[in-house]
Design a protein around this motif. Structure first.
Motif, PDB file in Angstrom:
ATOM      1  N   PHE A 248      -8.349   2.116  -3.194  1.00 55.98           N
ATOM      2  CA  PHE A 248      -8.652   2.429  -1.726  1.00 55.98           C
ATOM      3  C   PHE A 248     -10.041   2.111  -1.445  1.00 55.98           C
ATOM      4  CE2 PHE A 248      -5.012   5.617  -1.948  1.00 55.98           C
ATOM      5  CZ  PHE A 248      -4.561   5.292  -0.643  1.00 55.98           C
ATOM      6  N   GLY A 249     -10.955   1.831  -2.368  1.00 59.56           N
ATOM      7  CA  GLY A 249     -12.382   1.279  -1.909  1.00 59.56           C
ATOM      8  C   GLY A 249     -12.475  -0.005  -1.552  1.00 59.56           C
ATOM      9  N   ARG A 250     -11.384  -0.999  -1.772  1.00 58.12           N
ATOM     10  CA  ARG A 250     -11.253  -2.192  -1.209  1.00 58.12           C
ATOM     11  C   ARG A 250     -11.049  -2.339   0.334  1.00 58.12           C
ATOM     12  NH1 ARG A 250      -8.563  -5.918  -6.131  1.00 58.12           N
ATOM     13  NH2 ARG A 250      -9.649  -4.955  -7.714  1.00 58.12           N
ATOM     14  N   PHE A 251     -10.779  -1.270   0.911  1.00 58.77           N
ATOM     15  CA  PHE A 251     -10.277  -1.463   2.161  1.00 58.77           C
ATOM     16  C   PHE A 251     -11.756  -1.199   3.056  1.00 58.77           C
ATOM     17  CE2 PHE A 251      -6.232   0.594   1.303  1.00 58.77           C
ATOM     18  CZ  PHE A 251      -5.275  -0.465   1.445  1.00 58.77           C
ATOM     19  N   THR A 252     -12.418  -2.236   3.215  1.00 60.06           N
ATOM     20  CA  THR A 252     -13.876  -2.466   3.603  1.00 60.06           C
ATOM     21  C   THR A 252     -13.907  -2.279   5.158  1.00 60.06           C
ATOM     22  OG1 THR A 252     -13.631  -4.794   3.901  1.00 60.06           O
ATOM     23  CG2 THR A 252     -14.705  -3.704   1.778  1.00 60.06           C
ATOM     24  N   ARG A 253     -12.665  -2.369   5.820  1.00 64.11           N
ATOM     25  CA  ARG A 253     -12.728  -2.080   7.366  1.00 64.11           C
ATOM     26  C   ARG A 253     -12.198  -0.690   7.471  1.00 64.11           C
ATOM     27  NH1 ARG A 253      -9.771  -7.728   9.764  1.00 64.11           N
ATOM     28  NH2 ARG A 253     -10.980  -9.086   8.643  1.00 64.11           N
ATOM     29  N   LEU A 254     -11.996  -0.093   6.668  1.00 62.39           N
ATOM     30  CA  LEU A 254     -11.476   1.274   6.896  1.00 62.39           C
ATOM     31  C   LEU A 254     -12.236   2.259   7.741  1.00 62.39           C
ATOM     32  CD1 LEU A 254      -8.612   2.395   6.082  1.00 62.39           C
ATOM     33  CD2 LEU A 254      -9.513   3.436   4.369  1.00 62.39           C
ATOM     34  N   LEU A 255     -11.859   2.893   8.890  1.00 60.98           N
ATOM     35  CA  LEU A 255     -12.455   4.042   9.647  1.00 60.98           C
ATOM     36  C   LEU A 255     -12.050   5.543   9.286  1.00 60.98           C
ATOM     37  CD1 LEU A 255     -12.382   2.152  13.054  1.00 60.98           C
ATOM     38  CD2 LEU A 255     -14.185   2.047  11.381  1.00 60.98           C
ATOM     39  N   SER A 256     -10.902   5.435   8.816  1.00 56.96           N
ATOM     40  CA  SER A 256     -10.415   6.943   8.544  1.00 56.96           C
ATOM     41  C   SER A 256      -9.494   6.890   7.657  1.00 56.96           C
ATOM     42  CB  SER A 256      -9.539   7.230   9.838  1.00 56.96           C
ATOM     43  OG  SER A 256      -8.922   8.561   9.861  1.00 56.96           O
ATOM     44  N   LEU A 257      -9.556   7.812   6.649  1.00 61.22           N
ATOM     45  CA  LEU A 257      -8.653   7.747   5.544  1.00 61.22           C
ATOM     46  C   LEU A 257      -8.345   9.245   5.419  1.00 61.22           C
ATOM     47  CD1 LEU A 257      -7.479   6.726   2.766  1.00 61.22           C
ATOM     48  CD2 LEU A 257      -9.726   7.245   1.695  1.00 61.22           C
ATOM     49  N   ASN A 258      -6.910   9.458   5.405  1.00 63.36           N
ATOM     50  CA  ASN A 258      -6.507  11.046   5.470  1.00 63.36           C
ATOM     51  C   ASN A 258      -5.555  11.150   4.313  1.00 63.36           C
ATOM     52  OD1 ASN A 258      -5.528  13.848   5.824  1.00 63.36           O
ATOM     53  ND2 ASN A 258      -5.172  13.333   7.727  1.00 63.36           N
ATOM     54  N   LEU A 259      -6.015  11.576   3.042  1.00 62.50           N
ATOM     55  CA  LEU A 259      -5.171  11.956   1.999  1.00 62.50           C
ATOM     56  C   LEU A 259      -4.974  13.514   1.780  1.00 62.50           C
ATOM     57  CD1 LEU A 259      -6.701   9.222  -0.424  1.00 62.50           C
ATOM     58  CD2 LEU A 259      -4.815   8.981   1.097  1.00 62.50           C
ATOM     59  N   SER A 260      -5.159  14.162   2.904  1.00 58.18           N
ATOM     60  CA  SER A 260      -4.932  15.657   2.714  1.00 58.18           C
ATOM     61  C   SER A 260      -3.484  16.255   2.089  1.00 58.18           C
ATOM     62  CB  SER A 260      -5.416  16.147   3.984  1.00 58.18           C
ATOM     63  OG  SER A 260      -4.558  15.990   5.010  1.00 58.18           O
ATOM     64  N   ASN A 261      -3.724  17.333   1.515  1.00 55.51           N
ATOM     65  CA  ASN A 261      -2.207  18.059   1.073  1.00 55.51           C
ATOM     66  C   ASN A 261      -1.341  17.161   0.545  1.00 55.51           C
ATOM     67  OD1 ASN A 261      -3.417  20.543   2.115  1.00 55.51           O
ATOM     68  ND2 ASN A 261      -3.192  19.756   4.066  1.00 55.51           N
ATOM     69  N   SER A 262      -1.600  16.153  -0.355  1.00 58.10           N
ATOM     70  CA  SER A 262      -0.540  15.199  -0.801  1.00 58.10           C
ATOM     71  C   SER A 262      -0.435  15.255  -2.220  1.00 58.10           C
ATOM     72  CB  SER A 262      -1.099  13.899  -0.492  1.00 58.10           C
ATOM     73  OG  SER A 262      -1.120  13.544   1.000  1.00 58.10           O
ATOM     74  N   GLY A 263      -1.188  16.189  -2.979  1.00 58.64           N
ATOM     75  CA  GLY A 263      -0.750  16.449  -4.452  1.00 58.64           C
ATOM     76  C   GLY A 263      -1.551  15.466  -5.187  1.00 58.64           C
ATOM     77  N   PHE A 264      -2.854  14.817  -4.629  1.00 61.20           N
ATOM     78  CA  PHE A 264      -3.626  14.098  -5.762  1.00 61.20           C
ATOM     79  C   PHE A 264      -4.252  15.056  -6.716  1.00 61.20           C
ATOM     80  CE2 PHE A 264      -2.964  10.769  -2.412  1.00 61.20           C
ATOM     81  CZ  PHE A 264      -2.481   9.689  -3.191  1.00 61.20           C
ATOM     82  N   SER A 265      -4.714  14.454  -7.609  1.00 60.89           N
ATOM     83  CA  SER A 265      -5.498  15.632  -8.697  1.00 60.89           C
ATOM     84  C   SER A 265      -6.467  14.578  -9.169  1.00 60.89           C
ATOM     85  CB  SER A 265      -4.274  16.042  -9.603  1.00 60.89           C
ATOM     86  OG  SER A 265      -5.041  16.787 -10.628  1.00 60.89           O
ATOM     87  N   GLY A 266      -7.544  15.366 -10.001  1.00 62.03           N
ATOM     88  CA  GLY A 266      -8.386  14.734 -10.857  1.00 62.03           C
ATOM     89  C   GLY A 266      -9.529  14.260 -10.244  1.00 62.03           C
ATOM     90  N   GLN A 267     -10.287  13.138 -10.742  1.00 63.46           N
ATOM     91  CA  GLN A 267     -11.762  12.924 -10.274  1.00 63.46           C
ATOM     92  C   GLN A 267     -11.568  12.047  -9.074  1.00 63.46           C
ATOM     93  OE1 GLN A 267     -15.007  13.395 -10.910  1.00 63.46           O
ATOM     94  NE2 GLN A 267     -15.593  11.893  -9.256  1.00 63.46           N
ATOM     95  N   ILE A 268     -12.164  12.217  -7.838  1.00 66.36           N
ATOM     96  CA  ILE A 268     -12.122  11.358  -6.513  1.00 66.36           C
ATOM     97  C   ILE A 268     -12.585   9.998  -7.193  1.00 66.36           C
ATOM     98  CG2 ILE A 268     -13.051  11.084  -4.342  1.00 66.36           C
ATOM     99  CD1 ILE A 268     -12.687  14.071  -4.040  1.00 66.36           C
ATOM    100  N   PRO A 269     -12.085   8.869  -7.199  1.00 71.77           N
ATOM    101  CA  PRO A 269     -12.617   7.723  -7.595  1.00 71.77           C
ATOM    102  C   PRO A 269     -14.016   7.096  -6.790  1.00 71.77           C
ATOM    103  CG  PRO A 269     -10.755   7.139  -6.229  1.00 71.77           C
ATOM    104  CD  PRO A 269     -10.697   8.784  -6.236  1.00 71.77           C
ATOM    105  N   GLY A 270     -15.047   6.971  -7.558  1.00 75.46           N
ATOM    106  CA  GLY A 270     -16.166   6.358  -7.258  1.00 75.46           C
ATOM    107  C   GLY A 270     -16.134   5.194  -5.978  1.00 75.46           C
TER     108      GLY A 270
END
Length: 325
Positions: free
Chosen positions: A58-80
């Protein structure tokens, strides 16, 4: 319109919304999703990714203005790698619930490392993300990098106090949600300087000291929740005309004194919860003029005299009143 193979391979798609699609297969770094180089908006909210980690790509989307991953069951360390999204204006990794060991967390990188390059961020939602490793310097981390921040939502993040003076730099704040953190601190007077403030939720934060009256007088304020802060003192101030307050929740606090006659100036008030505070005196007649009132709880206090008529409050559906002396 469905995406063609040519659209995907050429990377011309700028927005992707797959929210509420009950996706459960998971996403990894090999997903075709990461071929969409031109994405400016990604919404994968409310899916079921079975406690998988957020892919680092996800860190490669250099043009990204909005990222919504809420309430999706992701877990663990948020990637740097998310710290590389330097154009990002909205980041939502929040969850409605805490999943304990399966919750998202910020340890390495911590909050400071995540936001230090996200200088264009306007909205940050990390509710129920474990940020406990940040200790008490989370205020400095935010105020050093996110000077344009408008929405700060960090409920139940295992944060600790105090609320550092550095937060005063965030003059664009309109929403502050820090509920369910053990702040063990007073609310600083400078919160009254946030002239755009519309929502403040500091419920169950173990707040102490005296709440600044001037915050209650902010003309922009619509929602204030200070509930379940038993050691928080305060008084209800004079309420000016044309205030925006719609919901005032002070239940289970140590607010004392009386309810001012000026409460009738809050023409937009739809919820008033003063249950189990230390308020006393007469209930002002002017409360009967709060025509937008839907819910009223005055129970477990020391009010005296007559209960005013609420005949004008045609929408009032819930009323809890104390036994008057």
């Amino acid at each position: 319109m469905p995406c063609s193979h040519e659209d995907i391979t050429s990377g011309q798609i700028t927005g992707l919304d797959l929210s509420n699609e009950t996706i459960s297969a998971g996403i990894d770094d090999s997903s075709v999703l990461f071929n969409l180089k031109s994405l400016e908006s990604v919404n994968l909210a409310a899916n079921k990714f079975n406690f998988k980690q957020i892919p680092s790509r996800f860190g490669r989307f250099t043009r990204l203005l909005s990222l919504n991953l809420s309430n999706s069951g992701f877990s663990g360390q948020i990637p740097g790698e998310l710290s590389q999204l330097t154009s990002l204006e909205v980041l939502d990794l929040s969850s409605f619930f805490s999943y304990g060991i399966h919750s998202l967390k910020l340890e390495n990188p911590n909050l400071d490392k995540l936001v230090q390059n996200l200088t264009k961020l306007r909205s940050l939602y990390l509710d129920n993300v474990n940020i406990s490793s940040q200790k008490s310097d989370w205020c400095q981390s935010l105020s050093s990098s996110l000077l344009d921040l408008e929405v700060l939502s960090l409920s139940n993040c295992q944060l600790s106090g105090p609320l550092d003076d550095s937060l005063e730099r965030l003059q664009s704040l309109s929403v502050i949600r820090l509920a369910l953190n053990n702040l063990s601190a007073p609310v600083p007077d400078f919160f009254a300087n946030f002239k755009n403030l519309t929502v403040m939720n500091l419920g169950s934060c173990n707040l102490i000291g005296t709440f600044p009256e001037k915050v209650l007088q902010l003309q922009s304020l619509q929602i204030l929740d200070l509930s379940a802060n038993m050691n928080l003192n305060g008084f209800l101030p004079y309420f000016r005309m044309n205030g925006s307050l719609q919901s005032l929740v002070l239940s289970r606090t140590n607010f004392s004194g009386g309810i001012p006659e000026s409460i009738g100036n809050l023409k937009n008030l739809s919820r008033l919860d003063l249950m189990k505070t230390n308020l006393s005196g007469k209930i002002p007649e002017s409360m009967g003029n709060l025509t937008q009132l839907l819910s009223l709880d005055l129970s477990s206090n020391r009010f005296i005299g007559q209960i005013p008529s609420f005949q004008k409050c045609k929408n009032l559906t819930r009323v809890e009143e104390s036994d008057l002396c």
